[in-house]
Scaffold this active site. Sequence first.
Site: not given
Length: 191
Positions: A102, A114, A117, A119
């Site tokens: 990334r 992406r 990802d 989070d």
Amino acid sequence: MAEYSAEPETRPTPPAPAPAVTAYIALGANLGQPAEQVRSAIQQLAALPWVCLLTASELYETNPVGPQDQDRFVNAVVRLETSLAAVELHAQMRRIEADMGRPAEDQRLHWGPRLIDLDLLLFGNAVIDQPDLRVPHPRMHERWFVLKPLCDVGPEAVHPMLNQTIRQLLHECESSPLAPGSAGGPLVSDA
């Protein structure tokens, strides 16, 4: 000839790990082989020191938020216990993203495609507001693609600012016709 002391050497004792905290991490990808990339990131999270992966959701295929001229996303959420501090866990998540290819933050398209990802959605009942880390994730309660897999692994977890369970937030989100990423379902095939 080496000299030896009769006195034992004193070394600093590493700090005892903090009590374990339950954390929830969202994963998403829509470039390359998204399902494999999400699975690989889950394995890498599980291999982190001071982390115990408890469960992972199903993989869900969802429409992108933002620019629609990109492939659908594969999304999942994991529930884990960790003795790492939130900032340490977040740093490890960023390292996994970088190791998987990334690009750095300043080289990314906002809401764009992406490779992976990660989070940090919830970290116990902590509320964290730092420039590079906000917990709970600021828009998680509006996003079906986050709430649906999160409900798979933690339906009774409570959003510490809204004081609602994930199940309640998902119900509210599904009732809204404007819920971002609401068109989706379990991933049936990796093709």
